[in-house]
Design a protein around this motif. Sequence first.
Motif, PDB file in Angstrom:
ATOM      1  N   ALA A 251     -13.133  -4.858   8.598  1.00 53.09           N
ATOM      2  CA  ALA A 251     -11.897  -4.081   8.557  1.00 53.09           C
ATOM      3  C   ALA A 251     -10.805  -4.834   7.802  1.00 53.09           C
ATOM      4  O   ALA A 251     -10.094  -4.252   6.961  1.00 53.09           O
ATOM      5  N   LEU A 252     -10.654  -6.123   8.098  1.00 50.97           N
ATOM      6  CA  LEU A 252      -9.656  -6.925   7.381  1.00 50.97           C
ATOM      7  C   LEU A 252      -9.952  -6.961   5.888  1.00 50.97           C
ATOM      8  O   LEU A 252      -9.037  -6.853   5.057  1.00 50.97           O
ATOM      9  N   THR A 253     -11.222  -7.111   5.540  1.00 49.69           N
ATOM     10  CA  THR A 253     -11.601  -7.198   4.131  1.00 49.69           C
ATOM     11  C   THR A 253     -11.331  -5.890   3.400  1.00 49.69           C
ATOM     12  O   THR A 253     -10.767  -5.879   2.301  1.00 49.69           O
ATOM     13  N   LEU A 254     -11.719  -4.772   4.024  1.00 47.08           N
ATOM     14  CA  LEU A 254     -11.576  -3.473   3.370  1.00 47.08           C
ATOM     15  C   LEU A 254     -10.121  -3.050   3.229  1.00 47.08           C
ATOM     16  O   LEU A 254      -9.762  -2.328   2.294  1.00 47.08           O
ATOM     17  N   VAL A 255      -9.264  -3.494   4.148  1.00 47.13           N
ATOM     18  CA  VAL A 255      -7.847  -3.132   4.083  1.00 47.13           C
ATOM     19  C   VAL A 255      -7.066  -4.121   3.224  1.00 47.13           C
ATOM     20  O   VAL A 255      -6.324  -3.734   2.311  1.00 47.13           O
ATOM     21  N   CYS A 256      -7.224  -5.410   3.499  1.00 53.71           N
ATOM     22  CA  CYS A 256      -6.386  -6.425   2.858  1.00 53.71           C
ATOM     23  C   CYS A 256      -6.850  -6.799   1.461  1.00 53.71           C
ATOM     24  O   CYS A 256      -6.040  -7.182   0.623  1.00 53.71           O
ATOM     25  N   GLY A 257      -8.171  -6.697   1.190  1.00 55.66           N
ATOM     26  CA  GLY A 257      -8.657  -7.025  -0.143  1.00 55.66           C
ATOM     27  C   GLY A 257      -8.075  -6.114  -1.217  1.00 55.66           C
ATOM     28  O   GLY A 257      -7.421  -6.596  -2.152  1.00 55.66           O
ATOM     29  N   PRO A 258      -8.262  -4.790  -1.121  1.00 55.06           N
ATOM     30  CA  PRO A 258      -7.653  -3.904  -2.116  1.00 55.06           C
ATOM     31  C   PRO A 258      -6.129  -3.988  -2.138  1.00 55.06           C
ATOM     32  O   PRO A 258      -5.518  -3.879  -3.208  1.00 55.06           O
ATOM     33  N   LEU A 259      -5.508  -4.210  -0.972  1.00 59.12           N
ATOM     34  CA  LEU A 259      -4.053  -4.335  -0.934  1.00 59.12           C
ATOM     35  C   LEU A 259      -3.594  -5.560  -1.721  1.00 59.12           C
ATOM     36  O   LEU A 259      -2.622  -5.491  -2.492  1.00 59.12           O
ATOM     37  N   ALA A 260      -4.293  -6.697  -1.544  1.00 55.91           N
ATOM     38  CA  ALA A 260      -3.922  -7.908  -2.276  1.00 55.91           C
ATOM     39  C   ALA A 260      -4.085  -7.708  -3.780  1.00 55.91           C
ATOM     40  O   ALA A 260      -3.220  -8.108  -4.573  1.00 55.91           O
ATOM     41  N   LEU A 261      -5.179  -7.073  -4.203  1.00 51.29           N
ATOM     42  CA  LEU A 261      -5.388  -6.841  -5.630  1.00 51.29           C
ATOM     43  C   LEU A 261      -4.359  -5.865  -6.196  1.00 51.29           C
ATOM     44  O   LEU A 261      -3.899  -6.020  -7.344  1.00 51.29           O
ATOM     45  N   ARG A 262      -3.968  -4.884  -5.409  1.00 47.59           N
ATOM     46  CA  ARG A 262      -2.945  -3.934  -5.866  1.00 47.59           C
ATOM     47  C   ARG A 262      -1.599  -4.623  -6.032  1.00 47.59           C
ATOM     48  O   ARG A 262      -0.890  -4.424  -7.012  1.00 47.59           O
ATOM     49  N   LEU A 263      -1.229  -5.457  -5.059  1.00 46.10           N
ATOM     50  CA  LEU A 263       0.020  -6.195  -5.163  1.00 46.10           C
ATOM     51  C   LEU A 263      -0.025  -7.192  -6.319  1.00 46.10           C
ATOM     52  O   LEU A 263       0.979  -7.420  -6.991  1.00 46.10           O
ATOM     53  N   TYR A 264      -1.201  -7.781  -6.552  1.00 48.74           N
ATOM     54  CA  TYR A 264      -1.378  -8.690  -7.680  1.00 48.74           C
ATOM     55  C   TYR A 264      -1.105  -7.974  -8.995  1.00 48.74           C
ATOM     56  O   TYR A 264      -0.410  -8.470  -9.877  1.00 48.74           O
ATOM     57  N   ALA A 265      -1.679  -6.764  -9.147  1.00 50.28           N
ATOM     58  CA  ALA A 265      -1.525  -6.013 -10.385  1.00 50.28           C
ATOM     59  C   ALA A 265      -0.088  -5.566 -10.619  1.00 50.28           C
ATOM     60  O   ALA A 265       0.344  -5.384 -11.769  1.00 50.28           O
ATOM     61  N   ARG A 266       0.666  -5.423  -9.544  1.00 45.24           N
ATOM     62  CA  ARG A 266       2.046  -4.922  -9.663  1.00 45.24           C
ATOM     63  C   ARG A 266       3.050  -6.043  -9.869  1.00 45.24           C
ATOM     64  O   ARG A 266       4.242  -5.775 -10.081  1.00 45.24           O
ATOM     65  N   GLN A 267       2.622  -7.308  -9.801  1.00 47.19           N
ATOM     66  CA  GLN A 267       3.559  -8.404  -9.980  1.00 47.19           C
ATOM     67  C   GLN A 267       4.147  -8.389 -11.384  1.00 47.19           C
ATOM     68  O   GLN A 267       3.440  -8.170 -12.371  1.00 47.19           O
ATOM     69  N   GLY A 268       5.436  -8.644 -11.484  1.00 45.91           N
ATOM     70  CA  GLY A 268       6.089  -8.723 -12.785  1.00 45.91           C
ATOM     71  C   GLY A 268       6.407  -7.363 -13.372  1.00 45.91           C
ATOM     72  O   GLY A 268       6.858  -7.287 -14.494  1.00 45.91           O
TER      73      GLY A 268
END
Length: 268
Positions: A251-268
């Motif tokens: 559950a942590l992986t499926l929720v936080c993994g895509p969230l982290a990558l989405r936030l990464y892509a939105r940086q800057g």
Amino acid sequence: MSPLDTLLADGRVRHRAGALAASAAFGHRAVLKLRHDPKQLVDSAAIPVLFTVLFTYLFGGAVSGSTDAYLKVLLPGVLSMSIAIVTMYGGARLAQDVRGGAFDRFRGLPVWRGALVLGGLLSDVARYLFASAVVVGLGLVMGYRPDGGAAGVLAAVALVVAFGLALSLLWAALALAVRDPAVVLGIANAVLMPLSFASNVFVRPGTMPGWLRAFVDANPLSHLASASRRLMNDTGGAGGEITWSLLATAALTLVCGPLALRLYARQG
């Protein structure tokens, strides 16, 4: 001629690094950073040593009648708790990269965008295994003998490390959201300290008030500690606790993994 000039002059076409190669490079970078910030390794060793030694000799006789009996309860719990606490340093490291400007330089590289996050997780595995070795090694020195043998210990370590990596994704997402290492560590401590002490890591929940026991029974660290105890002590009945821990990890992986990558892509 400098190495860079040599690379530029040989005329060969440089291909873009694959996702795994780029992640491995960032993971190697994170490991090298430990030279400049050895505090992360010190904490990985100090936390399990402090809790194992202090609680065993202070409360072992009162809780379980002897330190040897208490170690069978305490050590697997400290293993679970120590890895969970150490996870927050990965998020702090990522926040430092974002805050210090290194993140902006990495975004300009022709590599997979998630390589920095995945590379950090690869370096975290080394720290988690180091902390696990400290816990198990200290327990053996203090007289702990796992009835589950090497297989039970390795299975418990694998389960705890997998949960730790999933939890690291939560702190990675938090780091990309707040961009401040101090805030990441503060929030992580505020979450992990209650989960660590309001659990079955140190004492059995049977004597707790009903409202507190309900929280302890739902605490993911309690389930992780119980699964580790059953595996390391070969007491049987680990299936339900292992399943619960794996579901929490997924559950942590499926929720936080895509969230982290989405936030990464939105940086800057």
